[in-house]
Design a protein around this motif. Structure first.
Motif, mmCIF file in Angstrom:
data_model
loop_
_atom_site.group_PDB
_atom_site.id
_atom_site.type_symbol
_atom_site.label_atom_id
_atom_site.label_comp_id
_atom_site.label_asym_id
_atom_site.label_seq_id
_atom_site.Cartn_x
_atom_site.Cartn_y
_atom_site.Cartn_z
ATOM 1 N N THR B 2 0.859 -1.180 0.000
ATOM 2 C CA THR B 2 0.000 0.000 0.000
ATOM 3 C C THR B 2 0.893 1.227 0.000
ATOM 4 O OG1 THR B 2 -1.632 -1.151 1.363
ATOM 5 C CG2 THR B 2 -1.789 1.254 1.263
ATOM 6 N N LYS B 4 1.282 5.193 0.707
ATOM 7 C CA LYS B 4 0.688 6.396 1.295
ATOM 8 C C LYS B 4 1.281 7.605 0.560
ATOM 9 C CE LYS B 4 1.994 4.260 4.772
ATOM 10 N NZ LYS B 4 2.852 4.071 5.928
ATOM 11 N N TYR B 6 1.205 11.760 -0.167
ATOM 12 C CA TYR B 6 0.781 13.093 0.275
ATOM 13 C C TYR B 6 0.848 14.054 -0.904
ATOM 14 C CZ TYR B 6 0.319 17.333 3.028
ATOM 15 O OH TYR B 6 -0.120 18.532 3.546
ATOM 16 N N ILE B 20 -6.486 11.457 -8.078
ATOM 17 C CA ILE B 20 -7.151 10.408 -7.293
ATOM 18 C C ILE B 20 -8.084 9.594 -8.185
ATOM 19 C CG2 ILE B 20 -8.796 10.016 -5.407
ATOM 20 C CD1 ILE B 20 -7.461 12.496 -4.017
ATOM 21 N N ASP B 27 -3.998 0.494 -4.767
ATOM 22 C CA ASP B 27 -3.895 0.441 -3.317
ATOM 23 C C ASP B 27 -3.096 1.645 -2.817
ATOM 24 O OD1 ASP B 27 -3.899 -0.294 -0.717
ATOM 25 O OD2 ASP B 27 -2.917 -2.235 -0.997
ATOM 26 N N VAL B 28 -3.729 2.812 -2.871
ATOM 27 C CA VAL B 28 -3.086 4.062 -2.475
ATOM 28 C C VAL B 28 -3.957 4.762 -1.440
ATOM 29 C CG1 VAL B 28 -2.202 6.293 -3.261
ATOM 30 C CG2 VAL B 28 -2.138 4.341 -4.802
ATOM 31 N N LYS B 29 -3.305 5.316 -0.421
ATOM 32 C CA LYS B 29 -4.012 6.171 0.538
ATOM 33 C C LYS B 29 -3.500 7.598 0.361
ATOM 34 C CE LYS B 29 -4.742 5.079 4.727
ATOM 35 N NZ LYS B 29 -4.605 4.650 6.152
ATOM 36 N N PHE B 30 -4.394 8.492 -0.012
ATOM 37 C CA PHE B 30 -3.990 9.876 -0.243
ATOM 38 C C PHE B 30 -4.252 10.747 0.972
ATOM 39 C CE2 PHE B 30 -4.837 8.390 -4.607
ATOM 40 C CZ PHE B 30 -3.683 8.798 -5.236
ATOM 41 N N ASP B 31 -3.347 11.664 1.214
ATOM 42 C CA ASP B 31 -3.571 12.748 2.168
ATOM 43 C C ASP B 31 -3.175 14.055 1.502
ATOM 44 O OD1 ASP B 31 -4.755 12.181 4.682
ATOM 45 O OD2 ASP B 31 -3.009 10.977 5.199
ATOM 46 N N ASP B 75 3.933 10.660 7.507
ATOM 47 C CA ASP B 75 3.327 9.340 7.308
ATOM 48 C C ASP B 75 3.478 8.826 5.880
ATOM 49 O OD1 ASP B 75 2.486 9.311 9.885
ATOM 50 O OD2 ASP B 75 0.353 9.256 9.472
ATOM 51 N N THR C 2 -6.044 9.493 10.439
ATOM 52 C CA THR C 2 -6.393 9.282 11.844
ATOM 53 C C THR C 2 -5.362 9.996 12.703
ATOM 54 O OG1 THR C 2 -7.197 7.062 11.332
ATOM 55 C CG2 THR C 2 -6.749 7.562 13.648
#
Lengths: 149, 149, 149, 149, 149, 149, 149, 149
Positions: B2, B4, B6, B20, B27-31, B75, C2
């Motif tokens: 995964t 992450k 930013y 996005i 499987d990417v988590k964006f912030d 993160d 989070t």
């Protein structure tokens, strides 16, 4: 206490010389990037060979300059970053971010007109100044407890 | 794996949404930072009390925003920094320097016209792109080995 | 995103409960020290055996409590430290210094009367607040971009 | 072996001078914060410009002082923190927490009456002393193996 | 709060099982070295090939075991090290030093007779215990604020 | 205990698939570089634009691949590096050095003929193997205490 | 190249003096713990006040000694740990673990009879020796490329 | 600014001597591995005792050499790694990876024919050179701002 101070940012005025002169007698070791604009732009191709593409011309030079910049910032106790009145100066802001992430004491120098645009950089600083003389006063106070005036 | 990611920098176009959307299924988590310009400028005084002096108004806000920015960068595995066509965008360059010092994988996005001014930032990056689609292609390749076309 | 938030400091009012209630619906994980004053004072000797000397009685307890405190601070993204109106509260200031050295985002809470005495702690913080509601507003803004009012 | 020792905390008695005198002949390098109370309070505004609001007056000063304090603590092998009989001294406890998080050897000095309030600070220390002479005896023993008497 | 606890040291009694049973219901994740003495001694040669020289026989095994030991200690919040009544148990003391250098919360368990020989190890610990039940009481208190009795 | 294992090195045989199959049922998460040789060589120019110069063609690709490689190694508990029978495989040795400097548990795999040339790499490893089955046996033992046979 | 070498462990023979003499002419700086057994045992109470309980007597002393031990190990490039023929010597194994976790180059010295009991410590070492002369030969070779004989 | 430069890699030509001579007058401190091939291969058994098995013969030597190599790389600001025309040179690539993971400024030197095989190593470098003279020119520029010609 000896302070190691790295002087980042604007290279078209004499602020480094003014600051160093104003710190005469203090136990400070100054470092700075190469401030010869032409040499700084061309160092990569001058040593490592010419490039047709301006991007790679600049890329080679920026990486050679990074040898000095990283060493200077990583060795420093205090990083002073001056934003001048012209140009984008993204490398100055990059250095400020780099120094902040390493936990260096950051002093920023810029004119009032840039205050809003630099608010994130200023927020990471321990002092926001306008003149080399103010930076010299800070270094003098930090090292000798003596305030100006 | 995964990733992450930013998304730092320019907040006046839809590049984050475009990126996005183009990463759909990965499987990417964006912030990202707060991208509501007004809220971002006023968050400090809205919560912590008004200031007469614009410097402290901005200072309070920049520090509150730093809670989110630092968390997002620290993160992240990959930090994408986009420089738009207008404004000083020193906070973008500051974030890039911060990310570089932490050893994050840095992807920069900007138009060709800014190439020379951004050479130090580009030199610290693992990829220099012009469009959100290119960043999406990189993330797709990194995660799935699939190249475009 | 989070946020992990550690709530350090004063244990004689309901500020933790008030803050947690005010954050209802937000993606926050809270931790805190043991807030049962009696248990906190006596945990060392209750488990590890009585001491004649009050210094060692306290020493044993402080070390057992440190297992929780260190874990809470080291895991946190944000450390909130509240200084109440009474007592020395040196452990609160100790926690603030500990959090600052680890690069945590620090939020301080105290009444105006303590402003001068806490200036070094405040200078290391990203926000200086007076009420739990302000801290909740900060956390809400950081996570959702929404400002109060 | 040369020990670098930072002397934090109370500034209204001669404990630093007493300690330094008692270490005569030892291979110790001492550092300390600015101990001129007036200069320490006003350094920010004296150099960076006056503030109407006492909070910002103090804030500017505390940040300038942090340049020296952080450097002193980060360079030290041993951090000695003295808590005097008066005042809140939250900055002393903050320094102790900062030093502890960096893994510095911490020596605390305070009178017996503060033992309970300082139990968390004492628990992080390698020695809890009452007098400068005891600290000097520790430094002499650590450097030369010689005990008092 | 979930505590990750690594159980190092003596492998000839049921102390790990006793401790884990006594922590029933607590939010703790336990890890431990391989406690099958024969497998632990022979794992290197069993997998990587026999050695004539006992030193290399042991060397191969100790390195394979280090994969698990390092992972367990580095992931842990709390490292419990038990010294039994027999054997040299230098690996237990080695683990304690390793954990201490990484800043882990260290709990030591041993009988009173070993107190003097273990003083340096005990001095690095946050609790010195004699029984698994005491360790369970510490973990219960740290996680739930509940003291025994 | 879950082990995160990164599989670096030779990409022309099925050793990764063999190893993963042999670890069936174990609590292991595997990561690896892109093993499609063509995609790996061309990813840079395919996404970021063609280059006339082969050096920059390769440079762009190697940097894009580094996003995945760094993430994989930095997240891993164990890094397995296999040296095949052909090619220079300097990237495998580079990964081994990178992993060693980060303190990862290193397992090396190569045939006996390369023993002397790889002695510095082997010296940094916790196990030197010849087959995927041996690596699987190590991972099984580390996670379950079970030895082969 | 100057090597800083810390000499940990057994204090009842002249191995430190023998080693230092055998390194005559080499660019090495040696440090060591206090080797006066009586002073080492009593330093805590001699300076900080007597204790009725032997545990606290030892505790105070062990912590004062830790100021020197930590400084010595943390400053060292190479940590030599000698295990003698008698006593538990858990502090030696603790120092070895501490040094290993910090990534120091570890050299162990012990007689063959302790080989099995020290296998985990030896596995973390870059050299396992039996005599001070061997350590001197290593240091000479490392600094000058000269081998014995 | 003094640069500490570690010269890793190929040991069969005079490139180190050429480079050092070409840096005459510059503020550079050079370190390097043992370059006596025979001594380097046999140092382990010469000091620590003979081994029947070539693997352990090499293993002992590689570890003794690692004392010098690690010290040299960890102390360096700049690591220069030269790949020669012959041999596997996996130790050179290992050193490059080790240096990269520590954030050292990396300069690689190799002939054009190895460009593709070294692309991952080159991608981590701040300069890719072919001759000692080019490295000397880089060091001269970094230290004095003077370009060749």
């Amino acid at each position: 206490m000896t302070l190691k101070v790295y002087l980042s940012g604007e290279i078209h005025t004499s602020w480094r010389e003014d600051l160093i002169a104003a710190c005469d007698g203090l136990d400070v070791k100054f470092d700075a990037p190469v401030t010869d604009h032409g040499a700084s732009d061309d160092c990569g191709v001058a040593i490592l060979g010419a490039e047709d593409n301006k991007f790679w011309h600049d890329h080679k030079g920026a990486k050679v300059n990074a040898i000095r910049t990283r060493k200077g910032i990583e060795d420093a106790d205090v990083v002073v970053v001056r934003f001048g009145e012209k140009y984008k100066q993204w490398n100055a802001a990059f250095d400020a971010g780099y120094a902040a992430a390493l936990g260096k004491s950051l002093i920023v120098m810029h004119q009032a007109e840039h205050q809003h645009a630099l608010k994130e950089v200023d927020a990471a600083a321990l002092a926001v100044t306008e003149t080399p003389e103010q930076v010299a006063q800070i270094l003098r106070y930090v090292l000798t407890s003596v305030l100006p005036g």
